[in-house]
Design a protein around this motif. Structure first.
Motif, PDB file in Angstrom:
ATOM      1  N   GLU A 107      -3.529  -2.818 -21.198  1.00  0.00           N
ATOM      2  CA  GLU A 107      -2.176  -3.363 -21.109  1.00  0.00           C
ATOM      3  C   GLU A 107      -1.140  -2.281 -21.396  1.00  0.00           C
ATOM      4  O   GLU A 107      -0.083  -2.222 -20.739  1.00  0.00           O
ATOM      5  N   GLU A 108      -1.432  -1.419 -22.356  1.00  0.00           N
ATOM      6  CA  GLU A 108      -0.502  -0.332 -22.671  1.00  0.00           C
ATOM      7  C   GLU A 108      -0.416   0.674 -21.531  1.00  0.00           C
ATOM      8  O   GLU A 108       0.666   1.196 -21.227  1.00  0.00           O
ATOM      9  N   VAL A 109      -1.542   0.955 -20.888  1.00  0.00           N
ATOM     10  CA  VAL A 109      -1.524   1.832 -19.714  1.00  0.00           C
ATOM     11  C   VAL A 109      -0.698   1.201 -18.600  1.00  0.00           C
ATOM     12  O   VAL A 109       0.106   1.866 -17.941  1.00  0.00           O
ATOM     13  N   LEU A 110      -0.883  -0.096 -18.392  1.00  0.00           N
ATOM     14  CA  LEU A 110      -0.104  -0.816 -17.386  1.00  0.00           C
ATOM     15  C   LEU A 110       1.381  -0.766 -17.713  1.00  0.00           C
ATOM     16  O   LEU A 110       2.226  -0.559 -16.819  1.00  0.00           O
ATOM     17  N   ARG A 111       1.708  -0.917 -18.966  1.00  0.00           N
ATOM     18  CA  ARG A 111       3.111  -0.857 -19.394  1.00  0.00           C
ATOM     19  C   ARG A 111       3.719   0.508 -19.040  1.00  0.00           C
ATOM     20  O   ARG A 111       4.860   0.590 -18.573  1.00  0.00           O
ATOM     21  N   ASP A 112       2.936   1.566 -19.242  1.00  0.00           N
ATOM     22  CA  ASP A 112       3.411   2.902 -18.875  1.00  0.00           C
ATOM     23  C   ASP A 112       3.635   3.018 -17.369  1.00  0.00           C
ATOM     24  O   ASP A 112       4.614   3.645 -16.927  1.00  0.00           O
ATOM     25  N   ARG A 113       2.746   2.428 -16.589  1.00  0.00           N
ATOM     26  CA  ARG A 113       2.912   2.489 -15.125  1.00  0.00           C
ATOM     27  C   ARG A 113       4.173   1.754 -14.696  1.00  0.00           C
ATOM     28  O   ARG A 113       4.890   2.191 -13.784  1.00  0.00           O
ATOM     29  N   LEU A 114       4.446   0.618 -15.330  1.00  0.00           N
ATOM     30  CA  LEU A 114       5.630  -0.168 -14.979  1.00  0.00           C
ATOM     31  C   LEU A 114       6.928   0.522 -15.380  1.00  0.00           C
ATOM     32  O   LEU A 114       8.010   0.089 -14.964  1.00  0.00           O
ATOM     33  N   ALA A 115       6.826   1.562 -16.191  1.00  0.00           N
ATOM     34  CA  ALA A 115       8.006   2.334 -16.584  1.00  0.00           C
ATOM     35  C   ALA A 115       8.091   3.656 -15.833  1.00  0.00           C
ATOM     36  O   ALA A 115       9.010   4.444 -16.074  1.00  0.00           O
ATOM     37  N   ASP A 116       7.152   3.904 -14.905  1.00  0.00           N
ATOM     38  CA  ASP A 116       7.097   5.165 -14.189  1.00  0.00           C
ATOM     39  C   ASP A 116       7.877   5.079 -12.875  1.00  0.00           C
ATOM     40  O   ASP A 116       7.604   4.210 -12.044  1.00  0.00           O
ATOM     41  N   ALA A 117       8.823   5.977 -12.697  1.00  0.00           N
ATOM     42  CA  ALA A 117       9.698   5.934 -11.516  1.00  0.00           C
ATOM     43  C   ALA A 117       8.918   6.126 -10.218  1.00  0.00           C
ATOM     44  O   ALA A 117       9.220   5.482  -9.204  1.00  0.00           O
ATOM     45  N   ASP A 118       7.910   6.994 -10.221  1.00  0.00           N
ATOM     46  CA  ASP A 118       7.123   7.213  -9.011  1.00  0.00           C
ATOM     47  C   ASP A 118       6.334   5.962  -8.636  1.00  0.00           C
ATOM     48  O   ASP A 118       6.213   5.618  -7.450  1.00  0.00           O
ATOM     49  N   PHE A 119       5.782   5.291  -9.637  1.00  0.00           N
ATOM     50  CA  PHE A 119       5.050   4.048  -9.366  1.00  0.00           C
ATOM     51  C   PHE A 119       5.983   2.995  -8.775  1.00  0.00           C
ATOM     52  O   PHE A 119       5.654   2.346  -7.771  1.00  0.00           O
ATOM     53  N   LEU A 120       7.148   2.825  -9.366  1.00  0.00           N
ATOM     54  CA  LEU A 120       8.080   1.794  -8.899  1.00  0.00           C
ATOM     55  C   LEU A 120       8.585   2.086  -7.496  1.00  0.00           C
ATOM     56  O   LEU A 120       8.913   1.149  -6.737  1.00  0.00           O
ATOM     57  N   ALA A 121       8.630   3.355  -7.109  1.00  0.00           N
ATOM     58  CA  ALA A 121       9.110   3.731  -5.787  1.00  0.00           C
ATOM     59  C   ALA A 121       7.977   3.911  -4.779  1.00  0.00           C
ATOM     60  O   ALA A 121       8.221   4.313  -3.635  1.00  0.00           O
ATOM     61  N   ASN A 122       6.742   3.593  -5.177  1.00  0.00           N
ATOM     62  CA  ASN A 122       5.582   3.750  -4.293  1.00  0.00           C
ATOM     63  C   ASN A 122       5.420   5.185  -3.802  1.00  0.00           C
ATOM     64  O   ASN A 122       5.012   5.427  -2.664  1.00  0.00           O
ATOM     65  N   ARG A 123       5.726   6.159  -4.667  1.00  0.00           N
ATOM     66  CA  ARG A 123       5.563   7.551  -4.272  1.00  0.00           C
ATOM     67  C   ARG A 123       4.181   8.067  -4.665  1.00  0.00           C
ATOM     68  O   ARG A 123       3.556   7.585  -5.601  1.00  0.00           O
ATOM     69  N   GLY A 124       3.707   9.066  -3.913  1.00  0.00           N
ATOM     70  CA  GLY A 124       2.442   9.712  -4.229  1.00  0.00           C
ATOM     71  C   GLY A 124       1.217   8.972  -3.749  1.00  0.00           C
ATOM     72  O   GLY A 124       0.120   9.188  -4.260  1.00  0.00           O
ATOM     73  N   LEU A 125       1.366   8.101  -2.743  1.00  0.00           N
ATOM     74  CA  LEU A 125       0.243   7.306  -2.253  1.00  0.00           C
ATOM     75  C   LEU A 125      -0.290   7.791  -0.909  1.00  0.00           C
ATOM     76  O   LEU A 125      -1.183   7.155  -0.341  1.00  0.00           O
ATOM     77  N   GLY A 126       0.266   8.881  -0.380  1.00  0.00           N
ATOM     78  CA  GLY A 126      -0.218   9.375   0.909  1.00  0.00           C
ATOM     79  C   GLY A 126      -0.006   8.399   2.030  1.00  0.00           C
ATOM     80  O   GLY A 126      -0.897   8.178   2.858  1.00  0.00           O
ATOM     81  N   ASN A 127       1.161   7.775   2.073  1.00  0.00           N
ATOM     82  CA  ASN A 127       1.538   6.805   3.121  1.00  0.00           C
ATOM     83  C   ASN A 127       0.763   5.492   3.056  1.00  0.00           C
ATOM     84  O   ASN A 127       0.829   4.693   3.987  1.00  0.00           O
ATOM     85  N   GLU A 128       0.020   5.272   1.981  1.00  0.00           N
ATOM     86  CA  GLU A 128      -0.655   3.993   1.811  1.00  0.00           C
ATOM     87  C   GLU A 128       0.315   2.970   1.200  1.00  0.00           C
ATOM     88  O   GLU A 128       1.288   3.340   0.528  1.00  0.00           O
ATOM     89  N   VAL A 129       0.048   1.705   1.431  1.00  0.00           N
ATOM     90  CA  VAL A 129       0.821   0.638   0.812  1.00  0.00           C
ATOM     91  C   VAL A 129       0.435   0.558  -0.665  1.00  0.00           C
ATOM     92  O   VAL A 129      -0.741   0.724  -1.022  1.00  0.00           O
ATOM     93  N   GLY A 130       1.420   0.310  -1.528  1.00  0.00           N
ATOM     94  CA  GLY A 130       1.167   0.260  -2.961  1.00  0.00           C
ATOM     95  C   GLY A 130       0.565  -1.052  -3.404  1.00  0.00           C
ATOM     96  O   GLY A 130       1.267  -1.924  -3.944  1.00  0.00           O
ATOM     97  N   ILE A 131      -0.734  -1.236  -3.171  1.00  0.00           N
ATOM     98  CA  ILE A 131      -1.455  -2.445  -3.575  1.00  0.00           C
ATOM     99  C   ILE A 131      -2.445  -2.059  -4.670  1.00  0.00           C
ATOM    100  O   ILE A 131      -3.256  -1.148  -4.492  1.00  0.00           O
ATOM    101  N   TYR A 132      -2.366  -2.750  -5.801  1.00  0.00           N
ATOM    102  CA  TYR A 132      -3.153  -2.388  -6.970  1.00  0.00           C
ATOM    103  C   TYR A 132      -3.884  -3.613  -7.517  1.00  0.00           C
ATOM    104  O   TYR A 132      -3.351  -4.721  -7.506  1.00  0.00           O
ATOM    105  N   LEU A 133      -5.108  -3.387  -8.016  1.00  0.00           N
ATOM    106  CA  LEU A 133      -5.839  -4.432  -8.723  1.00  0.00           C
ATOM    107  C   LEU A 133      -5.905  -4.076 -10.206  1.00  0.00           C
ATOM    108  O   LEU A 133      -6.271  -2.946 -10.561  1.00  0.00           O
TER     109      LEU A 133
END
Length: 204
Positions: free
Chosen positions: A19-45
């Motif tokens: 949960e703490e790792v997830l919290r960090d991801r939700l605060a990450d600007a690149d994650f929120l902007a779907n950057r760094g995925l190599g043109n893939e859609v930002g779908i996460y499990l």
């Protein structure tokens, strides 16, 4: 099989860490902007032990509150699949008939009828919203509650084009290895084969 107290304790500690790792991801600007995925859609499990369903719901509640009070720089939009199923049935005015249909025709016939009424297209329409805003993150819950009516891989295949601009997360009570899903897999057992999907990332 019920997990042992030791296994359950370890699973709870692992969920708290993740949960703490997830919290960090939700605060990450690149994650929120779907950057760094190599043109893939930002779908996460976000996989978790199904024995910890109540703990997962508590964690989601905490994250939603923090997104609402500004402690997280995102807007977390939670969509529960079971609630959507009930809403679709209510909208199409079939809810009252469901118990009678199951009693008269059986569970298999009911599921077949529900697949027509609450189709993948109906779920896609219910899940989407307008407009998508920068900082939005969509979180799908209730996967286990709608099984076997709705399969996760089929839903993702049907909605991935709708959420190309915002991260889409699925709280998944099971295991995902980057290709295949096993629903209800955890410390209590091996789970159920739940289909293949190749376009998602493990969130933690």
């Amino acid at each position: 099989m019920v997990p042992s107290p030791a296994n359950l304790k370890a699973a709870r500690e692992d969920l708290a860490r993740r949960e703490e790792v997830l919290r960090d991801r939700l605060a990450d600007a690149d994650f929120l902007a779907n950057r760094g995925l190599g043109n893939e859609v930002g779908i996460y499990l976000f996989c978790y032990d199904p024995a910890l369903e109540l703990e997962l719901r508590d964690a989601v509640g905490r994250l939603v509150r923090d997104s609402e009070n500004g402690a997280l720089p995102c807007r977390l939009i939670v969509r529960n699949l079971y609630d959507l199923l009930l809403a679709i049935c209510d909208e199409r005015r079939v809810s009252a008939a469901i118990p009678r249909m199951e009693a008269k025709r059986g569970t298999a016939a009911l599921l077949e009828q529900l697949r027509k009424t609450a189709s993948l297209e109906a779920f896609a329409e219910a899940l989407d919203y307008d407009p998508h805003e920068p900082g939005d993150v969509v979180l799908i819950t209730g996967v286990g509650e709608v099984y076997p009516h709705l399969r996760t891989h089929a839903l993702l295949d049907n909605i991935q084009h709708l959420f190309a601009d915002v991260p889409l997360m699925v709280a998944y009570p099971g295991f995902y290895d980057g290709q295949s899903m096993r629903l209800f897999a955890g410390t209590a057992g091996r789970g159920l084969e739940d289909g293949n999907y190749y376009r998602a990332f493990n969130l933690v």
